[in-house]
Structures are given as C-alpha cells and as structure tokens.
Design an enzyme around this catalytic site. Structure first.
Site, PDB file in Angstrom:
ATOM      1  N   ASP A  92     -36.225  38.902 -38.394  1.00  0.00           N
ATOM      2  CA  ASP A  92     -36.570  40.203 -38.969  1.00  0.00           C
ATOM      3  C   ASP A  92     -36.288  41.265 -37.900  1.00  0.00           C
ATOM      4  O   ASP A  92     -36.190  40.954 -36.712  1.00  0.00           O
ATOM      5  CB  ASP A  92     -38.045  40.198 -39.365  1.00  0.00           C
ATOM      6  CG  ASP A  92     -38.489  41.533 -39.920  1.00  0.00           C
ATOM      7  OD1 ASP A  92     -37.739  42.111 -40.721  1.00  0.00           O
ATOM      8  OD2 ASP A  92     -39.582  41.994 -39.545  1.00  0.00           O
ATOM      9  N   ASP A 120     -42.816  38.960 -44.573  1.00  0.00           N
ATOM     10  CA  ASP A 120     -41.994  37.880 -44.025  1.00  0.00           C
ATOM     11  C   ASP A 120     -42.556  36.491 -44.339  1.00  0.00           C
ATOM     12  O   ASP A 120     -41.873  35.490 -44.129  1.00  0.00           O
ATOM     13  CB  ASP A 120     -41.883  38.017 -42.492  1.00  0.00           C
ATOM     14  CG  ASP A 120     -41.141  39.267 -42.084  1.00  0.00           C
ATOM     15  OD1 ASP A 120     -40.137  39.596 -42.744  1.00  0.00           O
ATOM     16  OD2 ASP A 120     -41.563  39.925 -41.114  1.00  0.00           O
TER      17      ASP A 120
END
Length: 773
Positions: free
Chosen positions: A320, A520
């Site tokens: 990420d 996430d």
C-alpha cells in the site's frame, strides 16, 4: 487477558522440561555407575546398571512414539525404541546405555534450545499488565486492567507498564517503547498524543485517558499473536516429517539387510543405533522458533512458523502507499506568500486558525509553525466548515484557511501555486484575509526515509517483483513508483480491487501484501502472507495479518524477510546435513566398521552439531543492518534533527530565486543577501560538521571513506554555489544593480543550490539517517 495468557498453549510449551532433565540425570547416573563397576572388575553389575539405564529410557520413548502415532506421525523416536530393544536383546548393554543417554540429552538439548529461542516471546507474555491505577476525582485505586473502560482516567507511575491504549492527559510522558518497537531510545509524548499499551513509563508519573479497553488495546493484540506463535505448523517442519517417512523404513531395511547378509544381529543393532537422530529432525523447529524470537526482538510479531517460512519463500511483494511507503501524516512541503507578504507570516496566521482543528492537514500546519518557533495568535469567532476549512478573526481582521471556492479570482502567483500542487501531488491550504488570498501552504505525505533502502534490501533477499497497490490518484502514485523503482503501480483501487490484484499475483508466486489501514484488511487476508503496519493501532489490518510490525518503520519488513530466508535455509540445512551424516554412519555400521557403542557416541555428536547449527539463527546474519555504535547513532539523530530545522533555508533559497524573476531590483537583492546570511550562519556549518564528524563516524560501518565520497563531493558543490552567490552580491555594489548576465547566473545559482540541497538531504536521509532507529 491474564487468564487467557496463563492457559495459553505457548505458555505451557515454555514450562521447564522436567521429564527430559530427569531422564538425563537417570541415564547419566546409570552410565557412570556402570563405568565405575567395570573399572573395579564387577562386569555383571556394570551390565545391570547399563541395562537399567536402557530400560529407563525405553518407557518414555515408547510414550513419545505412541503420542506421535496418535497424531498420525511415525517419527524417528520409533527407531530409538527399536535400537534400545535391540541392544537389550543382543546384550549390548553399554550401547543401550549410550543410546539412552543420547536420547535423553538430545531431548534435553532440544528443549533447552527452544527455551532459549523462545525467551523473547515468553517475556512478551509474562510482562502483560494485570492492573491499572484508576483516578476518580481525588481518589486513585488499583483495579484489574480488564475493568478499565474507554474514557477512564488512569495514573501511570514510574516504571509501570501501560495497561491500555490512551492519550496523555496532563504533563508530558517519557516512555520506553522497546518492548513494542525494538528501539531503546526513550520517546516523549506531549498532552493529547497517543500512548500504546505495553510501553513502560521511563519518566515521572503521568495521567492517561483510556481510549480502548484492555482486550482492544495494542498489547493485547500482540499477546494474542504471540500465543499462536510456534513452529509446529510450519511447512519446513512438515518437510522434516516427510524426511522421517522415508528415513524410518530405510533404516529398518538397511538394518535387516546387514543382519541378513552378515548373520550378525549386532550389526543390525549398530545400524539402528546410528539411525537414532532423536533431536535431528527437531532442528527444523528449533531454527524456526529461533527466527520467531529474533524477529520479535526487532519489533516484528510473526503469527506462526508457517508464516515465517512463507515469508522466506516470497518472491512478490505488494505494498500500500499511504502509511506504508509514505509516512501516513501530511507534512508542509512549502509556504508561498503573495507579493508584499512573508512566508513565515503566512504560516503563522494559517497555524493560528488551524491550531484547534482536528483535521489532519490543519494539525500538520500547526505542527510546522511550532517547529519553526513561530508565536501563534489566539483567534476569535472561529468556525469550521467540513471540506472547506476554518474562518476566524485574528488581529482584528477576518481570515480563512482551507480551500478556495471555484469561482474565486486567482492572481498570477496563485495560479502558479495550483500548477505546482499538480506537479508535486500536493494539497493546498489557502490563507485569505478579507476573502483575498495572501498565501498558500502546500502539504504532501512524504516518502518514508527508509523506503528506498528497504526495497533494495528486499530485492537482495530474493524478492524479484515489487508492486504498489493504492487507492490514491494515478499521478502521485506514479511519482512514488518512479522514485522507488517499483516494478508496477496500480492506482485508484478500491478494497475489492486490491483483493483482485493480490489474487492475480498469487497465481504467479508466493505473495506478500503490506498495508496499514482498515481498507487493507481484505487484501492482507487474501495474500499468502499479510503484513500490517500496526504501530498506530490499525486493529482490523493487524487482526487480518500474519505479520505485524509494531514499530513505525517499514525497514523492519526487510529485517523480517532476511530473518525468514535465513531461518528456512538453516532449518533445511540442519535437517539434510544431519541425515546425510547419519546415512554415512549407517553404511559404516552395516559393514561392521562401527560397533554399537561407538556408533551411539558418534550419533550423539551429530545430533548436538545440527541443533547448534540451527541455533545460529539467533545470531546476526550477513544481511542484517549495519551495526552502529551509540555515539554514531547519536550523531545521526543530531544531524537528522538539523535537517528538519534547515527546511526553511531550502524554502528561502527557492523564494529568493522566484523573486529575482519578478523583480531584479535592490529589494530582491536584499532577499538574496538574507538567504546568503542563513547559508553562512546555519547551513554551511551544518555541512562542515557532517563532513568532519558524521562521515568519519559512518565510514567503518559503511566499509570505508569511499562510501561517503559522493556525498563529500556534494558538500563541495554546495560550498561553491554559496561562494558564487556571495560574489554576485559583492559585484552588485552599493546601488544593488545587477547586469543582465549576472542576474541570469545568480538565478541559476539559487535554483541549482536548491536542487542540490534537496537531492543531498534526501540521499543522506535514505542512505545514512535510516540506519538508526
């Protein structure tokens, strides 16, 4: 949580190996007594002592075999039982006693090894806080930590472990966060700053406003992960079981052939004796548990041995962007002032309005103003509109900070700010006075200083594909990917899009996903290995992850991968190496070269060697970060802090160059003179000190002075440009007029100096400052 901890399987597994120690004492005593009897000529009594020692080992060995069979495993302990029975059958009592001692010592050694390898995990569990001091009015009473609720006011005394997550409610706190982060330096938390459970109060007593219950706090989550840590489910351990599946019948076949071809049952027993590597195939779990322990000391909690081995097999890493590759907190990139205004004045007024706002951009503006030592005013009649910003009265004038309306008139300097925001991927907070824009603060989430070094180390560890998955816009995402040299960038992804990308990559190789937020969590769960940046309490992502980085440093990921690769390599090396030695000894025993008693001694040595080899995981490996002396670490922290203080000098250099473009008269030259004064008084002494203090201190760690040669060349260029600017100021004379060719060169010097300084600062922060915690 305390009751759960006390009953956890891990805690039971860490109990002292009393059976192994008792068996070792009995078998050693029997072997020694038999030796004494043999020396005094009492041969029959000696055989009796050795026989009793053998029988003492048979009973627990049979129990271990039956327990393994119940779990569906036929391990090498079965060979030990056959060997012990064989020695009793053929009257090789000395060999039986040696096998018994070997079995006991091997079990004891393996248990001691796991005790040593697991001591950090054990310490993590045993230091879990059990009580807290609750303040109600003027009364402070001790209560079980499980009874603390969010909103309660707690008092944390010196040396106490913080029981729950919370915010500092009064005087600043000095904390030792090494149990969570692996970093030994104390951390100061001011009023309103977050404190995680599990850290130790390293200063005076302070008050804490609880923001979570015990079971929802950081330390409880880490303890839950630690309770699940163990090597029994690791693929490498199952691999060892598969080795045993063919090693056991092979040993029996070789022993049978030796008996059949030679007619000697003693040879068959000798084969079984050297094929009794009781702790041999346990070397793999010792290596894996050692890897878990080593990782935990660096602030990396790995859920189990299977996660550790998969991490060592990973070839694709998905990351990420926000909070993982970047710091996750906006930072002031630049402050632009309208003609007639000063950048410091713009920042001070914007921060005065923003100082009470909870918005993350407002907090970044206020923090930057405080860092620069600006004195903030207290605004009146402040109101805030979500998505627009704050409005209030400062010094009798109506001011606003935030977004400009779409139809607002933008002067030329403001249009250049909009263009720069697009180029730099920055957000803009405009300062208006009586609805007229007078300045702008550009903010951006900066790259982590350790990101580049981390990705280089990951590639060196065997990760050959690095891809960024982010929900951010394409342009800033591509810029980050280009700076870091990523193999791919996928921007504008939803959580579902991230999951799809993870599944696509899993079809190619073992895949790791690294993230820090709630969004996430699905992608972390979908990956072969999910890694959560859990330092800021991202509960959802941490619960979905196999690995949690408890310190806010992405380079710990590279440490974890290096440890995982080395642990797996040493585990397989120990198992295969020990089995190869055992096979060679079996061949010698089958040929009659190795009698049972000597074979037992030889096998004992093999077992000890492979377990000691597995324990090498606990030591530093060649891929570990360079070791720094405390003095060098202190220098790095000092110069890193100076970099932060010198950001305004870099901004001033660029502002001076911009002003020369708009106005080449005496007023602009006054600005250039002020910049040169800052360079002379602040920046150049900093560069000189780096050259003569920091670089020599780093040279031994980095392999010699050549490692810093390019940085030294940058120092020379900075000094050259500063002297060239001084020459231009001298040539301008008292009237402050520059010839056209001088003006172009001076502007080029200023822009060039700004570029060199930015690059130089970035290189030092990535290559040098990121070495220290």
């Amino acid at each position: 949580m305390d009751r759960a901890v006390s009953r956890s399987p891990l805690r039971r597994s860490l109990a002292p190996p009393r059976l192994e120690i008792g068996l070792l004492a009995v078998t050693a005593a029997a072997l020694a007594a038999g030796g004494v009897c043999r020396l005094v000529g009492a041969a029959e009594l000696a055989d009796l002592c050795w026989g009793l020692g053998t029988v003492a080992a048979v009973v627990p060995a049979v129990a271990w075999v039956l327990d393994a069979l119940r779990r569906g495993h036929a391990g090498v302990d079965l060979i030990a039982v056959l060997a012990l029975g064989g020695t009793l059958a053929v009257g090789e009592y000395l060999a039986g006693a040696l096998i018994a001692l070997m079995l006991a010592s091997g079990r004891a050694l393996e248990s001691a090894a796991q005790q040593r390898a697991s001591r950090d995990l054990r310490a993590l569990l045993e230091r879990a806080p059990r009580t807290a001091r609750l303040r109600t009015g003027d009364e402070v009473r001790t209560v079980p930590s499980a009874e603390v609720e969010a909103g309660d006011l707690l008092v944390v005394g010196p040396g106490e472990v913080v029981a729950v997550d919370g915010l500092v409610a009064g005087e600043p706190a000095v904390l030792d966060e090494s149990a969570l982060t692996g970093e030994s330096l104390g951390v100061r938390r001011a009023q309103g700053e977050p404190v995680r459970s599990g850290v130790v109060n390293a200063g005076g007593a302070f008050e804490l406003r609880a923001t979570a219950r015990e079971q929802d706090s950081t330390y409880a989550g880490i303890v839950r992960l630690a309770q699940e840590a163990g090597a029994e489910s690791a693929p490498v351990v199952r691999l060892a079981d598969r080795y045993a599946a063919w090693f056991l019948p092979l040993s029996v076949v070789v022993a049978g052939l030796a008996w059949l071809l030679s007619g000697s049952a003693v040879r068959a027993v000798a084969v079984l004796v050297v094929a009794t590597p009781c702790p041999l195939l346990l070397a793999a779990p010792v290596a894996v548990v050692s890897g878990l322990s080593r990782a935990s000391r660096l602030g990396v909690v790995i859920r189990d041995g299977g996660a550790l081995e998969n991490l060592g097999l990973a070839r694709t890493l998905l990351l990420d962007k926000t909070g993982t590759l970047t710091s996750g907190r906006p930072r002031v990139l630049d402050v632009v002032a309208a003609p007639g205004w000063q950048s410091a004045q713009v920042l001070r007024l914007a921060a005065s309005l923003d100082q009470f706002s909870p918005h993350v951009l407002a907090q970044a503006v206020a923090e930057e103003a405080r860092r620069r030592g600006l004195r903030l005013s207290v605004p009146a009649d402040v109101s805030e509109e979500p998505g627009r910003g704050a409005v209030g009265t400062v010094a009798g004038r109506r001011m606003g900070v935030g977004r400009l309306s779409e139809d607002a008139e933008r002067p030329s300097w403001a249009r250049s700010v909009d263009n720069r925001a697009v180029l730099d991927g920055a957000s803009v907070a405009w300062l208006t006075v009586d609805t007229v824009p007078v300045g702008a603060v550009l903010l951006r989430d900066p790259l982590r200083s350790d990101a580049s070094r981390t990705l280089r180390r990951l590639r060196a560890a065997g990760v050959d594909r690095l891809v960024m998955l982010t929900g951010d816009r394409r342009e800033p995402a591509r810029e980050v990917g280009a700076v870091l040299g990523l193999d791919g960038v996928r921007a504008g992804l939803t959580p579902a899009g991230k999951v799809a990308a993870v599944r696509a990559e899993r079809g190619r190789a073992v895949t790791v996903m690294v993230g820090d937020g709630v969004n996430d969590a699905p992608a972390l769960a979908a990956a072969d290995i999910g890694v959560a940046m859990g330092a800021r309490g991202a509960t959802a992502s941490s619960e979905a992850a196999d690995v949690v980085l408890t310190t806010d440093r992405v380079d710990r990921l590279a440490d974890a991968v290096a440890i995982a690769v080395r642990s797996r390599r040493i585990a397989v090396q120990s198992a295969l190496g020990g089995m190869a030695l055992s096979l060679a000894a079996m061949a010698a025993a089958a040929c009659g070269v190795l009698p049972p008693a000597l074979g037992a001694l030889l096998q004992e040595g093999i077992d000890v060697a492979v377990i000691l080899n597995a324990l090498r995981v606990l030591r530093d490996g060649p891929a570990d970060r360079p070791a720094l002396t405390p003095a060098t670490e202190a220098l790095i922290h000092r110069f890193s802090a100076e970099h932060d203080d010198l950001r305004d000098v870099l901004d001033a250099v660029r502002d001076a160059a911009d002003r020369l473009t708009d106005d080449s008269g005496p007023k602009s030259l006054t600005t250039v003179a002020d910049v040169h004064r800052r360079l002379t008084e602040r920046l150049l002494p900093h560069e000189y000190a780096e050259e003569h203090e920091l670089y020599p201190a780093l040279a031994p760690t980095l392999g010699g002075p050549e490692a810093t040669a390019t940085m030294s060349r940058a120092h020379s260029e900075i000094d050259r440009l500063a002297r060239r600017i001084a020459t231009h100021l001298t040539l301008a004379g008292p009237d402050g007029e520059l010839a056209p060719e001088q003006l172009d060169d001076l502007r080029a010097c200023l822009y060039g100096l700004h570029t060199v300084l930015r690059l130089h600062f970035t290189q030092e922060e990535e290559n040098y400052f990121s070495l220290a915690p």
